[in-house]
Design a protein around this motif. Structure first.
Motif, PDB file in Angstrom:
ATOM      1  N   GLY A  94       6.775  -2.033 -10.425  1.00 26.79           N
ATOM      2  CA  GLY A  94       7.541  -1.967  -9.173  1.00 26.79           C
ATOM      3  C   GLY A  94       6.663  -2.368  -7.994  1.00 26.79           C
ATOM      4  O   GLY A  94       5.451  -2.130  -8.003  1.00 26.79           O
ATOM      5  N   ILE A  95       7.281  -2.979  -6.993  1.00 20.17           N
ATOM      6  CA  ILE A  95       6.509  -3.536  -5.874  1.00 20.17           C
ATOM      7  C   ILE A  95       6.349  -2.492  -4.768  1.00 20.17           C
ATOM      8  O   ILE A  95       7.336  -2.018  -4.202  1.00 20.17           O
ATOM      9  N   ILE A  96       5.102  -2.134  -4.465  1.00  9.60           N
ATOM     10  CA  ILE A  96       4.826  -1.201  -3.363  1.00  9.60           C
ATOM     11  C   ILE A  96       4.893  -1.939  -2.031  1.00  9.60           C
ATOM     12  O   ILE A  96       5.402  -1.434  -1.040  1.00  9.60           O
ATOM     13  N   ASP A  97       4.392  -3.183  -2.016  1.00 10.78           N
ATOM     14  CA  ASP A  97       4.477  -3.998  -0.802  1.00 10.78           C
ATOM     15  C   ASP A  97       4.063  -5.426  -1.128  1.00 10.78           C
ATOM     16  O   ASP A  97       3.385  -5.672  -2.137  1.00 10.78           O
ATOM     17  N   ASP A  98       4.499  -6.349  -0.266  1.00 14.63           N
ATOM     18  CA  ASP A  98       3.896  -7.679  -0.296  1.00 14.63           C
ATOM     19  C   ASP A  98       2.958  -7.766   0.896  1.00 14.63           C
ATOM     20  O   ASP A  98       3.185  -7.122   1.927  1.00 14.63           O
ATOM     21  N   LEU A  99       1.875  -8.506   0.760  1.00  8.77           N
ATOM     22  CA  LEU A  99       0.854  -8.498   1.795  1.00  8.77           C
ATOM     23  C   LEU A  99       0.062  -9.798   1.772  1.00  8.77           C
ATOM     24  O   LEU A  99       0.092 -10.565   0.812  1.00  8.77           O
ATOM     25  N   ILE A 100      -0.627 -10.039   2.887  1.00  7.11           N
ATOM     26  CA  ILE A 100      -1.511 -11.200   2.972  1.00  7.11           C
ATOM     27  C   ILE A 100      -2.942 -10.686   3.041  1.00  7.11           C
ATOM     28  O   ILE A 100      -3.232  -9.731   3.779  1.00  7.11           O
ATOM     29  N   THR A 101      -3.816 -11.297   2.225  1.00 11.40           N
ATOM     30  CA  THR A 101      -5.227 -10.931   2.222  1.00 11.40           C
ATOM     31  C   THR A 101      -6.041 -12.109   2.750  1.00 11.40           C
ATOM     32  O   THR A 101      -5.846 -13.246   2.311  1.00 11.40           O
ATOM     33  N   TYR A 102      -6.909 -11.821   3.712  1.00 17.59           N
ATOM     34  CA  TYR A 102      -7.779 -12.843   4.303  1.00 17.59           C
ATOM     35  C   TYR A 102      -9.199 -12.594   3.827  1.00 17.59           C
ATOM     36  O   TYR A 102      -9.690 -11.470   3.934  1.00 17.59           O
ATOM     37  N   ARG A 103      -9.864 -13.652   3.316  1.00 18.85           N
ATOM     38  CA  ARG A 103     -11.271 -13.481   2.959  1.00 18.85           C
ATOM     39  C   ARG A 103     -12.120 -13.852   4.155  1.00 18.85           C
ATOM     40  O   ARG A 103     -12.153 -14.999   4.582  1.00 18.85           O
ATOM     41  N   ARG A 104     -12.852 -12.873   4.687  1.00 18.55           N
ATOM     42  CA  ARG A 104     -13.652 -13.086   5.887  1.00 18.55           C
ATOM     43  C   ARG A 104     -15.139 -13.160   5.579  1.00 18.55           C
ATOM     44  O   ARG A 104     -15.947 -13.317   6.508  1.00 18.55           O
ATOM     45  N   GLY A 105     -15.516 -12.990   4.332  1.00 20.78           N
ATOM     46  CA  GLY A 105     -16.922 -13.067   3.935  1.00 20.78           C
ATOM     47  C   GLY A 105     -17.010 -12.832   2.448  1.00 20.78           C
ATOM     48  O   GLY A 105     -16.001 -12.493   1.814  1.00 20.78           O
ATOM     49  N   PRO A 106     -18.195 -13.009   1.861  1.00 22.44           N
ATOM     50  CA  PRO A 106     -18.330 -12.788   0.417  1.00 22.44           C
ATOM     51  C   PRO A 106     -17.893 -11.376   0.012  1.00 22.44           C
ATOM     52  O   PRO A 106     -17.331 -11.176  -1.061  1.00 22.44           O
ATOM     53  N   GLU A 107     -18.132 -10.415   0.917  1.00 18.39           N
ATOM     54  CA  GLU A 107     -17.841  -9.014   0.593  1.00 18.39           C
ATOM     55  C   GLU A 107     -16.919  -8.398   1.647  1.00 18.39           C
ATOM     56  O   GLU A 107     -16.963  -7.198   1.891  1.00 18.39           O
ATOM     57  N   LYS A 108     -16.101  -9.238   2.280  1.00 16.44           N
ATOM     58  CA  LYS A 108     -15.300  -8.738   3.409  1.00 16.44           C
ATOM     59  C   LYS A 108     -13.893  -9.338   3.375  1.00 16.44           C
ATOM     60  O   LYS A 108     -13.730 -10.561   3.410  1.00 16.44           O
ATOM     61  N   PHE A 109     -12.892  -8.464   3.307  1.00 12.82           N
ATOM     62  CA  PHE A 109     -11.497  -8.896   3.247  1.00 12.82           C
ATOM     63  C   PHE A 109     -10.666  -8.096   4.242  1.00 12.82           C
ATOM     64  O   PHE A 109     -10.936  -6.924   4.486  1.00 12.82           O
ATOM     65  N   LEU A 110      -9.621  -8.750   4.756  1.00 16.22           N
ATOM     66  CA  LEU A 110      -8.643  -8.073   5.600  1.00 16.22           C
ATOM     67  C   LEU A 110      -7.296  -8.124   4.875  1.00 16.22           C
ATOM     68  O   LEU A 110      -6.825  -9.209   4.519  1.00 16.22           O
ATOM     69  N   VAL A 111      -6.705  -6.965   4.656  1.00 18.69           N
ATOM     70  CA  VAL A 111      -5.415  -6.881   3.970  1.00 18.69           C
ATOM     71  C   VAL A 111      -4.354  -6.498   5.011  1.00 18.69           C
ATOM     72  O   VAL A 111      -4.528  -5.527   5.745  1.00 18.69           O
ATOM     73  N   VAL A 112      -3.269  -7.279   5.060  1.00 19.19           N
ATOM     74  CA  VAL A 112      -2.218  -7.033   6.062  1.00 19.19           C
ATOM     75  C   VAL A 112      -0.901  -6.676   5.373  1.00 19.19           C
ATOM     76  O   VAL A 112      -0.193  -7.548   4.873  1.00 19.19           O
ATOM     77  N   PRO A 113      -0.587  -5.384   5.310  1.00 17.84           N
ATOM     78  CA  PRO A 113       0.692  -4.932   4.741  1.00 17.84           C
ATOM     79  C   PRO A 113       1.773  -4.853   5.807  1.00 17.84           C
ATOM     80  O   PRO A 113       1.506  -5.006   6.999  1.00 17.84           O
ATOM     81  N   ASN A 114       2.985  -4.597   5.364  1.00 16.65           N
ATOM     82  CA  ASN A 114       4.117  -4.439   6.280  1.00 16.65           C
ATOM     83  C   ASN A 114       4.035  -3.125   7.043  1.00 16.65           C
ATOM     84  O   ASN A 114       3.405  -2.161   6.599  1.00 16.65           O
ATOM     85  N   ALA A 115       4.754  -3.114   8.191  1.00 12.99           N
ATOM     86  CA  ALA A 115       4.696  -1.974   9.103  1.00 12.99           C
ATOM     87  C   ALA A 115       4.959  -0.637   8.421  1.00 12.99           C
ATOM     88  O   ALA A 115       4.128   0.266   8.433  1.00 12.99           O
ATOM     89  N   GLY A 116       6.118  -0.548   7.789  1.00 12.47           N
ATOM     90  CA  GLY A 116       6.525   0.729   7.212  1.00 12.47           C
ATOM     91  C   GLY A 116       5.683   1.139   6.022  1.00 12.47           C
ATOM     92  O   GLY A 116       5.720   2.291   5.589  1.00 12.47           O
ATOM     93  N   ASN A 117       4.908   0.172   5.487  1.00  9.12           N
ATOM     94  CA  ASN A 117       4.116   0.446   4.293  1.00  9.12           C
ATOM     95  C   ASN A 117       2.627   0.557   4.570  1.00  9.12           C
ATOM     96  O   ASN A 117       1.840   0.753   3.649  1.00  9.12           O
ATOM     97  N   ALA A 118       2.230   0.405   5.837  1.00  9.25           N
ATOM     98  CA  ALA A 118       0.799   0.318   6.152  1.00  9.25           C
ATOM     99  C   ALA A 118       0.030   1.526   5.609  1.00  9.25           C
ATOM    100  O   ALA A 118      -1.013   1.374   4.957  1.00  9.25           O
ATOM    101  N   LYS A 119       0.563   2.711   5.842  1.00  6.60           N
ATOM    102  CA  LYS A 119      -0.156   3.897   5.407  1.00  6.60           C
ATOM    103  C   LYS A 119      -0.129   4.038   3.884  1.00  6.60           C
ATOM    104  O   LYS A 119      -1.121   4.385   3.262  1.00  6.60           O
ATOM    105  N   VAL A 120       1.038   3.739   3.309  1.00  3.95           N
ATOM    106  CA  VAL A 120       1.178   3.823   1.854  1.00  3.95           C
ATOM    107  C   VAL A 120       0.180   2.876   1.175  1.00  3.95           C
ATOM    108  O   VAL A 120      -0.485   3.243   0.198  1.00  3.95           O
TER     109      VAL A 120
END
Lengths: 377, 128
Positions: A94-120
């Motif tokens: 089951g899908i908890i959320d769809d999201l976009i992940t940005y690679r900002r460095g070899p060991e650094k990522f930014l994950v962007v979830p939806n508003a209502g799911n951010a905390k989850v």
């Protein structure tokens, strides 16, 4: 539920926005006419506040391996500077959320979830991080997100950047991001600029600290020429993404659904060597033909009449229920009703004639290819 | 704030009523309603010659975001419908109290109607 307000709330009020609750946030629904805002994005550019979206930083020596485990995509294969659309699933697929992940460095990522799911999502990532050498930090509360979408988006934003950095932006590929200097509020700030969006147009999303968000919003609005940039609310964002055939969590995606039925099978990297949450269930669903030979599948429906199908309306074949609409409305760009619907796979061939039950009246629709709208490049 | 035309009367369901000659009344929807609905893209009106009943549904108004029932504020026979709003529903948003009128009825009786003042204070409208 407490109401959340973005750092741009006062800007929206000044612009006369009408507000709506979305995922616990008071967000601008529209400023004047949602149709005018929709057309502005297709023809010129729209300015959106997306600060309700989440921002979760994942850093550390095992960040890539951890995201391979926590998400269904092969995140470790991404090059630095790129972005990737992915899903976070439950053990049962089951899908908890769809999201976009940005690679900002070899060991650094930014994950962007939806508003209502951010905390989850932040909580699920923190839980799944056990045993990995990573740090998961939810920066959603401190971070604003401003989008400029439409064919004029690049030209408008370049005016705020030093000339020597323009090539960084003009050469930035779709689903990639770069740090660039924005000159506003009497100084220059390095901000993360991504060529991503949810409208089907070229466009950008800019991550900015809450305390600079209003000044950046004003600077973008002021650098635009008369009629070049229109503030756009969630109503137009929804009609734009629907025309672009993009799923919305809560409508097309849910914990009860699965990626294959939603047409997101390619996002599931069953071939990755490492284990990931949901792998066994997703492999079984795929083997079972979910979304291709069994169950229901998300399709596009084009209305042959004037009436639009709406969420939860039944889809009929010869009077029998064979599906359900998840999103639908008249397409402002195309001029006919469009809908996304889950339909039994045997009735999903392109060109299949189906009806939508519009509160007791049958209205003819036809299965068409997605997206409904594709921009000309 | 949405405008409330001071010369009209209103139903709780946001229809307005304008009195013409004899028992003839024109019916439309208020700007409170058009603001809440958003851009209207389709309207389904009662047929000329049919009878509408005060408080009962007699059609539908569809906007980009939603579908709402249209309620008749009066009882009687429909004598005319506004074909212009059927072909161009945006007229209802642009001029809800004028060119965006919906239908006319030879009214036999009326449902409960509010004065413009009562309607404006109840719904946060602007009377000027």
């Amino acid at each position: 539920m407490t109401e959340n307000y973005t750092a741009l709330y006062e800007e929206h009020k000044k612009l006369g926005a009408s507000f709506t609750d979305f995922g616990g946030w008071q967000m601008p629904l529209k400023y004047s006419s949602e149709l005018a805002e929709h057309h502005a994005v297709r023809k010129s550019a729209g300015l959106f506040d997306l600060s309700h979206m989440g921002e979760v930083w994942v850093t550390g020596p095992e960040a890539a391996a951890f995201l391979d485990y926590a998400l269904v995509g092969k995140i470790s294969a991404m090059a630095e500077g790129k972005a990737k659309y992915s899903l976070i699933c439950q053990e049962d697929g089951g899908i908890i959320d769809d999201l976009i992940t940005y690679r900002r460095g070899p060991e650094k990522f930014l994950v962007v979830p939806n508003a209502g799911n951010a905390k989850v999502v932040a909580d699920a990532l923190a839980e799944r991080a056990a045993g990995f050498d990573v740090l998961v930090k939810d920066a959603s509360a401190e971070t604003s997100l401003i989008a400029v979408q439409g064919p004029r988006a690049e030209a408008i934003l370049l005016r705020l950047m030093p000339a020597e950095q323009h090539a960084l932006v003009t050469e930035l590929k779709y689903y990639a991001a770069v740090e660039v200097g924005f000159t506003f509020d009497g100084g220059t700030q390095e901000l993360l600029l991504a060529r991503t969006g949810y409208t089907g147009e070229d466009g950008f999303e800019i991550f900015v600290a809450n305390d600079s968000a209003a000044a950046l919003w004003q600077a973008i609005a002021e650098t635009a020429e008369e009629g070049e940039l229109t503030p756009a609310g969630l109503a137009s964002r929804d009609s734009l993404r629907l025309e672009a055939g993009m799923p919305l969590y809560g409508n097309e995606l849910s914990r009860e659904g699965n990626p294959f039925a939603a047409g997101l099978g390619p996002a599931v990297a069953l071939s990755k060597e490492s284990d990931f949450v949901g792998k066994d269930a997703l492999a079984a669903l795929k083997a079972d033909g979910a979304g291709s030979t069994s169950g229901r599948k998300l399709v596009g429906l084009k209305g042959l009449g004037r009436r639009a199908g709406r969420g939860h309306y039944p889809v009929l074949k010869d009077g029998a229920v064979v599906g359900e609409v998840t999103s639908g409305q008249p397409s402002p760009t195309l001029g006919y009703p469009v809908a996304l619907a889950y339909v039994d796979v045997e009735h999903t061939e392109l060109g299949t004639a189906l009806d939508i039950d519009l509160r007791g009246k049958s209205e003819p629709f036809e299965v068409v290819a997605l997206p409904f709208y594709k921009r000309t490049k | 704030m949405p405008k409330v035309a001071p010369e009209l009367q209103y139903s709780d369901e946001h229809e307005w009523v304008s009195r013409g000659e004899g028992n003839l009344v024109s019916v439309g929807i208020s700007e409170v309603a058009t603001d809440a609905l958003g851009d209207i893209v389709y309207v389904d009106l009662p047929e000329v010659g049919s009878t509408v009943t005060a408080g009962a549904t007699c059609g539908e108004v569809e906007s980009t975001k939603s579908v709402s029932d249209l309620y008749s504020p009066v009882t009687g026979e429909v004598t005319e419908i506004n074909d212009a709003v059927v072909s161009d529903p945006a007229l209802i948003n642009n001029d809800p109290y004028g060119a965006g009128w919906l239908f006319k009825v030879a009214a036999e009786s009326e449902g409960p109607l509010l004065s413009a003042e009562e309607y404006a204070s109840k719904n946060g409208g602007d009377l000027s």
